[in-house]
Write a protein that holds these residues in place. Structure first.
Motif, PDB file in Angstrom:
ATOM      1  N   ILE A  85     -44.657   6.255 -56.846  1.00  0.00           N
ATOM      2  CA  ILE A  85     -44.239   7.022 -57.758  1.00  0.00           C
ATOM      3  C   ILE A  85     -42.887   7.770 -58.013  1.00  0.00           C
ATOM      4  CG2 ILE A  85     -44.307   9.705 -56.628  1.00  0.00           C
ATOM      5  CD1 ILE A  85     -45.501   9.071 -54.721  1.00  0.00           C
ATOM      6  N   PRO A  86     -42.149   7.987 -58.899  1.00  0.00           N
ATOM      7  CA  PRO A  86     -41.058   8.275 -59.865  1.00  0.00           C
ATOM      8  C   PRO A  86     -39.924   9.654 -59.236  1.00  0.00           C
ATOM      9  CG  PRO A  86     -42.634   8.208 -61.748  1.00  0.00           C
ATOM     10  CD  PRO A  86     -43.329   7.896 -60.379  1.00  0.00           C
ATOM     11  N   LYS A  87     -39.091   8.982 -58.761  1.00  0.00           N
ATOM     12  CA  LYS A  87     -38.196   9.933 -57.961  1.00  0.00           C
ATOM     13  C   LYS A  87     -38.086  11.368 -58.020  1.00  0.00           C
ATOM     14  CE  LYS A  87     -33.270   9.952 -56.033  1.00  0.00           C
ATOM     15  NZ  LYS A  87     -32.055   8.978 -56.549  1.00  0.00           N
ATOM     16  N   PRO A  88     -37.963  11.655 -59.213  1.00  0.00           N
ATOM     17  CA  PRO A  88     -38.011  13.053 -59.205  1.00  0.00           C
ATOM     18  C   PRO A  88     -39.440  13.895 -59.110  1.00  0.00           C
ATOM     19  CG  PRO A  88     -37.411  11.989 -61.771  1.00  0.00           C
ATOM     20  CD  PRO A  88     -37.771  10.837 -60.584  1.00  0.00           C
ATOM     21  N   TYR A  89     -40.816  12.899 -59.009  1.00  0.00           N
ATOM     22  CA  TYR A  89     -41.734  13.267 -58.727  1.00  0.00           C
ATOM     23  C   TYR A  89     -41.102  13.564 -57.087  1.00  0.00           C
ATOM     24  CZ  TYR A  89     -43.363  12.563 -63.393  1.00  0.00           C
ATOM     25  OH  TYR A  89     -43.614  12.651 -64.417  1.00  0.00           O
ATOM     26  N   VAL A  90     -40.675  12.008 -56.525  1.00  0.00           N
ATOM     27  CA  VAL A  90     -40.863  12.355 -55.629  1.00  0.00           C
ATOM     28  C   VAL A  90     -39.700  13.775 -54.429  1.00  0.00           C
ATOM     29  CG1 VAL A  90     -39.861  11.121 -53.172  1.00  0.00           C
ATOM     30  CG2 VAL A  90     -41.030  10.124 -54.439  1.00  0.00           C
ATOM     31  N   ASN A  91     -38.222  14.273 -55.118  1.00  0.00           N
ATOM     32  CA  ASN A  91     -37.929  15.244 -54.971  1.00  0.00           C
ATOM     33  C   ASN A  91     -38.301  16.060 -55.176  1.00  0.00           C
ATOM     34  OD1 ASN A  91     -35.674  13.461 -54.830  1.00  0.00           O
ATOM     35  ND2 ASN A  91     -34.763  13.469 -56.909  1.00  0.00           N
ATOM     36  N   ALA A  92     -38.907  16.267 -55.946  1.00  0.00           N
ATOM     37  CA  ALA A  92     -40.168  17.783 -56.083  1.00  0.00           C
ATOM     38  C   ALA A  92     -40.424  17.872 -54.984  1.00  0.00           C
ATOM     39  CB  ALA A  92     -40.931  17.842 -57.324  1.00  0.00           C
ATOM     40  N   LEU A  93     -41.555  16.520 -54.459  1.00  0.00           N
ATOM     41  CA  LEU A  93     -42.186  16.715 -52.986  1.00  0.00           C
ATOM     42  C   LEU A  93     -40.787  17.133 -52.380  1.00  0.00           C
ATOM     43  CD1 LEU A  93     -44.536  13.339 -53.540  1.00  0.00           C
ATOM     44  CD2 LEU A  93     -45.463  16.185 -54.083  1.00  0.00           C
ATOM     45  N   ASN A  94     -39.729  16.508 -52.386  1.00  0.00           N
ATOM     46  CA  ASN A  94     -39.676  17.347 -50.824  1.00  0.00           C
ATOM     47  C   ASN A  94     -38.220  18.071 -50.680  1.00  0.00           C
ATOM     48  OD1 ASN A  94     -39.851  14.817 -49.731  1.00  0.00           O
ATOM     49  ND2 ASN A  94     -38.055  13.601 -50.591  1.00  0.00           N
ATOM     50  N   GLY A  95     -38.563  19.507 -51.844  1.00  0.00           N
ATOM     51  CA  GLY A  95     -38.365  20.447 -52.287  1.00  0.00           C
ATOM     52  C   GLY A  95     -37.727  21.240 -52.946  1.00  0.00           C
ATOM     53  N   MET A  96     -36.557  19.904 -53.836  1.00  0.00           N
ATOM     54  CA  MET A  96     -35.762  20.504 -54.642  1.00  0.00           C
ATOM     55  C   MET A  96     -35.419  20.935 -55.123  1.00  0.00           C
ATOM     56  SD  MET A  96     -33.127  17.155 -56.433  1.00  0.00           S
ATOM     57  CE  MET A  96     -32.798  15.723 -55.667  1.00  0.00           C
ATOM     58  N   TYR A  97     -36.501  21.231 -55.760  1.00  0.00           N
ATOM     59  CA  TYR A  97     -36.667  22.288 -56.547  1.00  0.00           C
ATOM     60  C   TYR A  97     -37.916  23.628 -56.367  1.00  0.00           C
ATOM     61  CZ  TYR A  97     -36.316  18.314 -59.024  1.00  0.00           C
ATOM     62  OH  TYR A  97     -35.530  16.526 -59.691  1.00  0.00           O
ATOM     63  N   ALA A  98     -37.576  23.687 -54.972  1.00  0.00           N
ATOM     64  CA  ALA A  98     -38.074  24.956 -54.570  1.00  0.00           C
ATOM     65  C   ALA A  98     -37.707  26.559 -54.351  1.00  0.00           C
ATOM     66  CB  ALA A  98     -38.017  24.787 -53.184  1.00  0.00           C
ATOM     67  N   ASP A  99     -36.706  26.547 -55.157  1.00  0.00           N
ATOM     68  CA  ASP A  99     -36.204  27.565 -55.384  1.00  0.00           C
ATOM     69  C   ASP A  99     -35.423  27.374 -56.461  1.00  0.00           C
ATOM     70  OD1 ASP A  99     -33.653  26.745 -54.867  1.00  0.00           O
ATOM     71  OD2 ASP A  99     -32.598  28.204 -53.606  1.00  0.00           O
ATOM     72  N   ILE A 100     -35.799  27.124 -57.678  1.00  0.00           N
ATOM     73  CA  ILE A 100     -35.687  26.837 -58.874  1.00  0.00           C
ATOM     74  C   ILE A 100     -36.474  27.220 -59.947  1.00  0.00           C
ATOM     75  CG2 ILE A 100     -34.362  25.458 -60.379  1.00  0.00           C
ATOM     76  CD1 ILE A 100     -32.895  26.077 -58.018  1.00  0.00           C
ATOM     77  N   LEU A 101     -36.111  27.868 -60.795  1.00  0.00           N
ATOM     78  CA  LEU A 101     -37.295  27.931 -61.943  1.00  0.00           C
ATOM     79  C   LEU A 101     -36.937  27.060 -63.771  1.00  0.00           C
ATOM     80  CD1 LEU A 101     -39.971  29.808 -62.784  1.00  0.00           C
ATOM     81  CD2 LEU A 101     -38.263  31.160 -64.168  1.00  0.00           C
ATOM     82  N   GLN A 102     -37.115  26.037 -63.576  1.00  0.00           N
ATOM     83  CA  GLN A 102     -36.589  25.116 -64.882  1.00  0.00           C
ATOM     84  C   GLN A 102     -37.107  26.285 -66.210  1.00  0.00           C
ATOM     85  OE1 GLN A 102     -36.086  20.890 -63.730  1.00  0.00           O
ATOM     86  NE2 GLN A 102     -37.465  21.525 -62.405  1.00  0.00           N
ATOM     87  N   LYS A 103     -36.532  26.504 -66.962  1.00  0.00           N
ATOM     88  CA  LYS A 103     -36.880  26.576 -68.055  1.00  0.00           C
ATOM     89  C   LYS A 103     -36.446  25.359 -69.834  1.00  0.00           C
ATOM     90  CE  LYS A 103     -32.426  29.614 -69.234  1.00  0.00           C
ATOM     91  NZ  LYS A 103     -32.748  31.449 -69.376  1.00  0.00           N
ATOM     92  N   LYS A 104     -37.047  25.083 -70.484  1.00  0.00           N
ATOM     93  CA  LYS A 104     -37.052  24.625 -71.735  1.00  0.00           C
ATOM     94  C   LYS A 104     -37.959  24.994 -72.995  1.00  0.00           C
ATOM     95  CE  LYS A 104     -38.858  19.877 -72.509  1.00  0.00           C
ATOM     96  NZ  LYS A 104     -39.401  18.068 -72.471  1.00  0.00           N
ATOM     97  N   ASP A 105     -36.998  24.856 -73.624  1.00  0.00           N
ATOM     98  CA  ASP A 105     -37.546  25.219 -75.520  1.00  0.00           C
ATOM     99  C   ASP A 105     -39.503  24.650 -75.598  1.00  0.00           C
ATOM    100  OD1 ASP A 105     -35.604  27.665 -75.503  1.00  0.00           O
ATOM    101  OD2 ASP A 105     -33.986  26.449 -76.488  1.00  0.00           O
ATOM    102  N   PHE A 106     -39.774  25.135 -76.172  1.00  0.00           N
ATOM    103  CA  PHE A 106     -41.213  24.416 -77.049  1.00  0.00           C
ATOM    104  C   PHE A 106     -40.883  24.071 -78.069  1.00  0.00           C
ATOM    105  CE2 PHE A 106     -44.364  28.786 -76.564  1.00  0.00           C
ATOM    106  CZ  PHE A 106     -44.467  28.681 -74.864  1.00  0.00           C
ATOM    107  N   SER A 107     -41.005  22.733 -77.152  1.00  0.00           N
ATOM    108  CA  SER A 107     -41.625  21.399 -78.570  1.00  0.00           C
ATOM    109  C   SER A 107     -42.405  22.198 -80.017  1.00  0.00           C
ATOM    110  CB  SER A 107     -40.998  20.096 -78.165  1.00  0.00           C
ATOM    111  OG  SER A 107     -43.444  20.285 -77.566  1.00  0.00           O
ATOM    112  N   ILE A 108     -41.843  21.105 -80.915  1.00  0.00           N
ATOM    113  CA  ILE A 108     -43.528  21.356 -81.671  1.00  0.00           C
ATOM    114  C   ILE A 108     -44.891  21.551 -80.934  1.00  0.00           C
ATOM    115  CG2 ILE A 108     -44.293  20.620 -83.972  1.00  0.00           C
ATOM    116  CD1 ILE A 108     -41.635  20.613 -84.855  1.00  0.00           C
TER     117      ILE A 108
END
Length: 335
Positions: A152-175
């Protein structure tokens, strides 16, 4: 299996009728809810993929303020939520956020709360709503797509461990995102052809949303990386213990001893990972459990609900319940 429950709260129309979902058409597992009222008109389409990714497609106009509630009735934690907003902005309210978050137009917003929670999306009058909401049990989603936990890639492990629990990430739409959302919203196909087309779009949009994980601000990244994996593991052990023993009156010192950390380290690391203090986390869990009891029990008693989740003072329980849900326990129990 994750199930998303849609609940709309808005004023009655000029005829005094309640603007409920007044027509529902089921077609190969795709549900199309058509609404036509003075205050609200359009469609809400929903379906679930074969690997339990829930998708809600919104396409309507609203003439009075209203709130769309998305609940997680099965109590699944770490729900992956991706919101593709294609029209006017709205506000997203969730217990893990200190204040409502602005969901901007033409942007993807991603959140993975570390607890079982519900979301409320508030829309202003005279706005156009177009977009998609994709939700799934993130842990199950990861396990289904990786053969070995070590892969499992590290960013997904971080997500499972709660790193982004209170973060709302945003990204501009791509085409690519824009085209997929547009095609999903305006899909005129029927039957199996529509189902397979929408499912393909959903999975591609899910993949694009998952790719945003780990792309957080440098400040957050620096703060989180200061917590080593051993401490993070023990902090999540503490969170699990609270969730499983929420009715017990254990002290923070006792909890720290159970997971093998000193209280200072546990308290500071817990706040960084979960976004709230130990006491507030426990309070939220207790109140959520009490709400579930009040909703699911045929003739619930408020004092019993308070006692079941560990409150010795019913008055204090009622006060905290009202602050958390903006409703008294009796209001919830009467529905």
């Amino acid at each position: 299996m994750l199930e998303i429950e849609i609940n709309i709260e808005m004023p009655t129309d000029t005829k005094g009728t309640n603007p409920v979902l007044n027509q529902v058409v089921e077609d190969c597992g795709v549900s199309c809810h058509t609404i036509n009222r003075d205050t609200f008109a359009g469609n809400i389409t929903s379906f679930k993929t074969n690997d339990d990714i829930n998708t809600i497609i919104l396409n309507f106009e609203v003439h009075q303020d209203f709130t769309l509630n998305l609940t997680n009735p099965r109590g699944i934690k770490r729900t992956f939520n991706a919101i593709y907003n294609f029209a006017d902005h709205c506000n997203l309210q969730c217990p893990i956020f200190k204040s409502p978050k602005n969901i901007e137009a033409n942007k993807l917003h991603v959140c993975i709360p570390n607890t079982n929670t519900s979301f409320s999306m508030s829309f202003k009058a005279n706005t156009r709503i177009k977009g998609m909401i994709i939700s799934s049990d993130f842990e199950a989603l990861i396990q289904q797509n990786f053969c070995d936990k070590n892969s499992i890639p590290k960013p997904y492990v971080n997500a499972l461990n709660g790193m982004y629990a209170d973060i709302l990430q945003k990204k501009d739409f791509s085409i690519q995102m824009k085209n997929l959302v547009e095609k999903s919203i305006h899909n005129q196909q029927t039957g199996l052809e529509k189902r397979m087309s929408l499912e393909a779009h959903c999975k591609e949009l899910t993949s694009l949303a998952i790719s945003t994980l780990g792309k957080v601000s440098k400040t957050l990244a620096k703060s989180e990386t200061n917590i080593n994996q051993n401490v993070r593991f023990k902090v999540n052990q503490a969170a699990t213990y609270i969730e499983e023993h929420y009715a017990e009156n254990h002290t923070q010192e006792e909890l720290a001893k159970k997971v093998g950390l000193n209280l200072t380290t546990l308290a500071s690391s817990f706040k960084k990972i979960h976004g709230v203090t130990l006491n507030k986390y426990k309070l939220k869990i207790r109140l959520e459990k009490a709400k579930t009891y009040l909703i699911s029990t045929e003739e619930p008693v408020v004092s019993e609900a308070a006692n079941l989740v560990g409150f010795n003072n019913v008055g204090y329980f009622i006060k905290k319940f009202k602050v958390e849900f903006q409703k008294y326990p009796t209001e919830v129990a009467s529905k």
